[in-house]
Design a protein around this motif. Structure first.
Motif, PDB file in Angstrom:
ATOM      1  N   ARG A 101     -12.301  10.104  -2.164  1.00 28.35           N
ATOM      2  CA  ARG A 101     -13.108  10.277  -3.418  1.00 28.35           C
ATOM      3  C   ARG A 101     -12.169  10.414  -4.854  1.00 28.35           C
ATOM      4  NH1 ARG A 101     -18.336  11.256  -3.957  1.00 28.35           N
ATOM      5  NH2 ARG A 101     -19.560  11.781  -1.919  1.00 28.35           N
ATOM      6  N   TYR A 102     -11.000  10.843  -4.355  1.00 25.51           N
ATOM      7  CA  TYR A 102     -10.031  11.315  -5.418  1.00 25.51           C
ATOM      8  C   TYR A 102      -8.565  10.379  -5.232  1.00 25.51           C
ATOM      9  CZ  TYR A 102     -12.726  15.335  -5.583  1.00 25.51           C
ATOM     10  OH  TYR A 102     -14.056  16.308  -5.463  1.00 25.51           O
ATOM     11  N   CYS A 103      -8.239  10.168  -6.547  1.00 26.40           N
ATOM     12  CA  CYS A 103      -6.732   9.384  -6.718  1.00 26.40           C
ATOM     13  C   CYS A 103      -5.442  10.250  -6.170  1.00 26.40           C
ATOM     14  CB  CYS A 103      -6.817   8.876  -7.921  1.00 26.40           C
ATOM     15  SG  CYS A 103      -7.894   7.488  -8.498  1.00 26.40           S
ATOM     16  N   LEU A 104      -4.818   9.840  -5.532  1.00 25.15           N
ATOM     17  CA  LEU A 104      -3.832  10.561  -5.192  1.00 25.15           C
ATOM     18  C   LEU A 104      -2.617  10.063  -5.981  1.00 25.15           C
ATOM     19  CD1 LEU A 104      -3.990  10.721  -1.152  1.00 25.15           C
ATOM     20  CD2 LEU A 104      -4.936  12.282  -2.893  1.00 25.15           C
ATOM     21  N   TYR A 105      -1.568  10.730  -6.166  1.00 25.14           N
ATOM     22  CA  TYR A 105      -0.323  10.208  -6.947  1.00 25.14           C
ATOM     23  C   TYR A 105       0.165   9.062  -6.343  1.00 25.14           C
ATOM     24  CZ  TYR A 105       4.104  10.628  -9.114  1.00 25.14           C
ATOM     25  OH  TYR A 105       5.391  10.524  -9.836  1.00 25.14           O
ATOM     26  N   ALA A 106       0.250   8.782  -4.791  1.00 19.31           N
ATOM     27  CA  ALA A 106       0.704   7.511  -4.483  1.00 19.31           C
ATOM     28  C   ALA A 106      -0.078   6.488  -4.589  1.00 19.31           C
ATOM     29  CB  ALA A 106       0.869   7.779  -2.872  1.00 19.31           C
ATOM     30  N   HIS A 107      -1.398   6.674  -5.040  1.00 16.12           N
ATOM     31  CA  HIS A 107      -2.081   5.583  -5.527  1.00 16.12           C
ATOM     32  C   HIS A 107      -1.910   4.942  -6.487  1.00 16.12           C
ATOM     33  CE1 HIS A 107      -5.735   7.582  -2.855  1.00 16.12           C
ATOM     34  NE2 HIS A 107      -4.635   7.007  -2.013  1.00 16.12           N
ATOM     35  N   TYR A 108      -1.065   5.425  -7.481  1.00 17.86           N
ATOM     36  CA  TYR A 108      -0.779   4.786  -8.830  1.00 17.86           C
ATOM     37  C   TYR A 108       0.662   4.989  -9.352  1.00 17.86           C
ATOM     38  CZ  TYR A 108      -1.534   9.628 -10.489  1.00 17.86           C
ATOM     39  OH  TYR A 108      -1.691  11.007 -10.710  1.00 17.86           O
ATOM     40  N   GLN A 109       1.449   5.739  -8.647  1.00 18.83           N
ATOM     41  CA  GLN A 109       2.811   5.796  -8.931  1.00 18.83           C
ATOM     42  C   GLN A 109       3.626   5.599  -7.808  1.00 18.83           C
ATOM     43  OE1 GLN A 109       4.203   6.452 -12.052  1.00 18.83           O
ATOM     44  NE2 GLN A 109       2.919   7.846 -13.194  1.00 18.83           N
ATOM     45  N   GLY A 110       4.677   4.991  -8.108  1.00 20.59           N
ATOM     46  CA  GLY A 110       5.575   4.452  -7.123  1.00 20.59           C
ATOM     47  C   GLY A 110       5.195   3.139  -6.202  1.00 20.59           C
ATOM     48  N   SER A 111       5.910   2.951  -5.158  1.00 23.09           N
ATOM     49  CA  SER A 111       5.667   2.163  -4.214  1.00 23.09           C
ATOM     50  C   SER A 111       5.249   2.697  -2.888  1.00 23.09           C
ATOM     51  CB  SER A 111       6.901   1.228  -3.923  1.00 23.09           C
ATOM     52  OG  SER A 111       6.724   0.180  -2.920  1.00 23.09           O
ATOM     53  N   HIS A 112       3.804   2.996  -2.732  1.00 24.12           N
ATOM     54  CA  HIS A 112       3.423   3.578  -1.324  1.00 24.12           C
ATOM     55  C   HIS A 112       2.183   2.697  -1.113  1.00 24.12           C
ATOM     56  CE1 HIS A 112       5.992   7.025  -2.280  1.00 24.12           C
ATOM     57  NE2 HIS A 112       5.445   6.912  -3.456  1.00 24.12           N
ATOM     58  N   PRO A 113       2.280   1.485  -0.769  1.00 26.16           N
ATOM     59  CA  PRO A 113       1.265   0.879  -0.325  1.00 26.16           C
ATOM     60  C   PRO A 113       0.445   1.394   0.926  1.00 26.16           C
ATOM     61  CG  PRO A 113       2.979  -0.706  -0.071  1.00 26.16           C
ATOM     62  CD  PRO A 113       3.394   0.579  -0.997  1.00 26.16           C
ATOM     63  N   GLU A 114       1.386   2.025   1.729  1.00 25.08           N
ATOM     64  CA  GLU A 114       0.771   2.524   3.030  1.00 25.08           C
ATOM     65  C   GLU A 114      -0.332   3.542   2.750  1.00 25.08           C
ATOM     66  OE1 GLU A 114       3.702   3.066   1.614  1.00 25.08           O
ATOM     67  OE2 GLU A 114       3.839   5.217   1.426  1.00 25.08           O
ATOM     68  N   SER A 115      -0.432   3.954   1.484  1.00 24.90           N
ATOM     69  CA  SER A 115      -1.364   4.836   1.188  1.00 24.90           C
ATOM     70  C   SER A 115      -2.939   4.141   1.275  1.00 24.90           C
ATOM     71  CB  SER A 115      -1.073   5.497   0.198  1.00 24.90           C
ATOM     72  OG  SER A 115      -1.193   4.748  -1.088  1.00 24.90           O
ATOM     73  N   MET A 116      -2.939   2.975   1.188  1.00 25.41           N
ATOM     74  CA  MET A 116      -4.096   2.401   1.115  1.00 25.41           C
ATOM     75  C   MET A 116      -4.454   1.522   2.451  1.00 25.41           C
ATOM     76  SD  MET A 116      -5.890   2.884  -1.683  1.00 25.41           S
ATOM     77  CE  MET A 116      -5.604   3.504  -3.243  1.00 25.41           C
ATOM     78  N   GLU A 117      -5.821   1.704   3.067  1.00 21.64           N
ATOM     79  CA  GLU A 117      -5.946   0.950   4.031  1.00 21.64           C
ATOM     80  C   GLU A 117      -6.698  -0.383   3.949  1.00 21.64           C
ATOM     81  OE1 GLU A 117      -8.553   3.493   6.661  1.00 21.64           O
ATOM     82  OE2 GLU A 117      -8.866   2.138   8.328  1.00 21.64           O
ATOM     83  N   TYR A 118      -7.469  -0.367   2.942  1.00 22.82           N
ATOM     84  CA  TYR A 118      -8.258  -1.780   2.594  1.00 22.82           C
ATOM     85  C   TYR A 118      -7.783  -2.430   1.333  1.00 22.82           C
ATOM     86  CZ  TYR A 118     -11.246   0.576   5.962  1.00 22.82           C
ATOM     87  OH  TYR A 118     -11.872   1.039   7.035  1.00 22.82           O
ATOM     88  N   TRP A 119      -7.510  -3.693   1.561  1.00 21.08           N
ATOM     89  CA  TRP A 119      -6.835  -4.513   0.549  1.00 21.08           C
ATOM     90  C   TRP A 119      -7.707  -5.652   0.051  1.00 21.08           C
ATOM     91  CZ3 TRP A 119      -2.685  -3.081  -2.256  1.00 21.08           C
ATOM     92  CH2 TRP A 119      -1.834  -1.912  -1.739  1.00 21.08           C
ATOM     93  N   GLY A 120      -7.707  -6.267  -1.006  1.00 20.58           N
ATOM     94  CA  GLY A 120      -8.463  -7.453  -1.278  1.00 20.58           C
ATOM     95  C   GLY A 120      -7.333  -8.580  -1.527  1.00 20.58           C
ATOM     96  N   LYS A 121      -7.804  -9.669  -1.227  1.00 22.58           N
ATOM     97  CA  LYS A 121      -6.870 -10.782  -1.951  1.00 22.58           C
ATOM     98  C   LYS A 121      -6.364 -10.668  -3.410  1.00 22.58           C
ATOM     99  CE  LYS A 121      -8.517 -14.202   1.505  1.00 22.58           C
ATOM    100  NZ  LYS A 121      -8.726 -15.443   1.669  1.00 22.58           N
ATOM    101  N   GLY A 122      -5.180 -11.052  -3.556  1.00 21.83           N
ATOM    102  CA  GLY A 122      -4.734 -10.677  -5.008  1.00 21.83           C
ATOM    103  C   GLY A 122      -4.878 -11.848  -6.062  1.00 21.83           C
ATOM    104  N   THR A 123      -4.684 -11.570  -7.212  1.00 20.68           N
ATOM    105  CA  THR A 123      -5.007 -12.532  -8.214  1.00 20.68           C
ATOM    106  C   THR A 123      -3.562 -12.500  -8.984  1.00 20.68           C
ATOM    107  OG1 THR A 123      -6.257 -13.287 -10.123  1.00 20.68           O
ATOM    108  CG2 THR A 123      -5.850 -10.968 -10.003  1.00 20.68           C
ATOM    109  N   LEU A 124      -2.955 -13.659  -9.244  1.00 22.87           N
ATOM    110  CA  LEU A 124      -1.661 -13.841  -9.891  1.00 22.87           C
ATOM    111  C   LEU A 124      -1.920 -13.600 -11.574  1.00 22.87           C
ATOM    112  CD1 LEU A 124       1.425 -14.602  -9.853  1.00 22.87           C
ATOM    113  CD2 LEU A 124       0.757 -16.734 -10.150  1.00 22.87           C
ATOM    114  N   VAL A 125      -0.922 -12.763 -12.186  1.00 23.43           N
ATOM    115  CA  VAL A 125      -1.023 -12.775 -13.541  1.00 23.43           C
ATOM    116  C   VAL A 125       0.653 -13.344 -13.922  1.00 23.43           C
ATOM    117  CG1 VAL A 125      -0.869 -11.024 -15.414  1.00 23.43           C
ATOM    118  CG2 VAL A 125      -2.570 -10.886 -13.758  1.00 23.43           C
ATOM    119  N   THR A 126       0.495 -14.127 -14.698  1.00 26.21           N
ATOM    120  CA  THR A 126       2.198 -14.541 -15.231  1.00 26.21           C
ATOM    121  C   THR A 126       1.932 -14.451 -16.834  1.00 26.21           C
ATOM    122  OG1 THR A 126       1.979 -16.217 -13.469  1.00 26.21           O
ATOM    123  CG2 THR A 126       3.462 -16.474 -15.411  1.00 26.21           C
ATOM    124  N   VAL A 127       2.859 -13.475 -17.326  1.00 24.85           N
ATOM    125  CA  VAL A 127       3.089 -13.312 -18.767  1.00 24.85           C
ATOM    126  C   VAL A 127       4.251 -14.182 -19.029  1.00 24.85           C
ATOM    127  CG1 VAL A 127       3.315 -11.851 -20.454  1.00 24.85           C
ATOM    128  CG2 VAL A 127       2.136 -11.039 -18.490  1.00 24.85           C
TER     129      VAL A 127
END
Length: 129
Positions: A101-127
């Protein structure tokens, strides 16, 4: 559990873009949803997270003040509005959930992709100009 990010594209520095994350297979309104990104040759890093409770939003320091995350539980979609885009924002953007239900620090800071179980396919942003 399925998530699908969309809305990426090519934008000039200083421009804006809105990403969408369409979800299915679970009751999105009960869970936090996070955005991550991965630039070429770099680790996947947290960008933003929105909780299920009161839609509290959290941001990585690098995007704070420029990005806004929101959710519409009626259409099972989370959005990431990006303003004042910089070349260093260039990356593949992913949405993800760990069915909490809640966001953890690892969900939005640093590099912790292991904190997430389910992923979608990404979308490319080019600036780039």
């Amino acid at each position: 559990v399925q998530l699908q990010a969309s809305g990426g594209g090519l934008v000039q520095p200083g421009g804006s873009l809105r990403l969408s994350c369409a979800t299915s297979g679970f009751t999105m309104g009960n869970y936090a949803i996070a955005w991550f990104r991965q630039a070429p040759a770099k680790d996947r890093e947290g960008v933003s997270c929105i909780s299920s409770t009161n839609s509290t939003a959290y941001y990585a320091d690098s995007v704070k003040g420029r990005f806004t995350v929101s959710r519409d539980n009626t259409v099972n979609t989370v959005y990431l509005q990006m303003h004042s885009l910089k070349p260093e924002d260039t990356a593949v953007y992913y949405c993800a959930t760990d069915l909490v239900r809640y966001c953890l620090y690892a969900h939005y800071q640093g590099s912790h992709p292991e904190s997430m179980e389910y992923w979608g396919k990404g979308t490319l942003v080019t600036v780039s100009s």
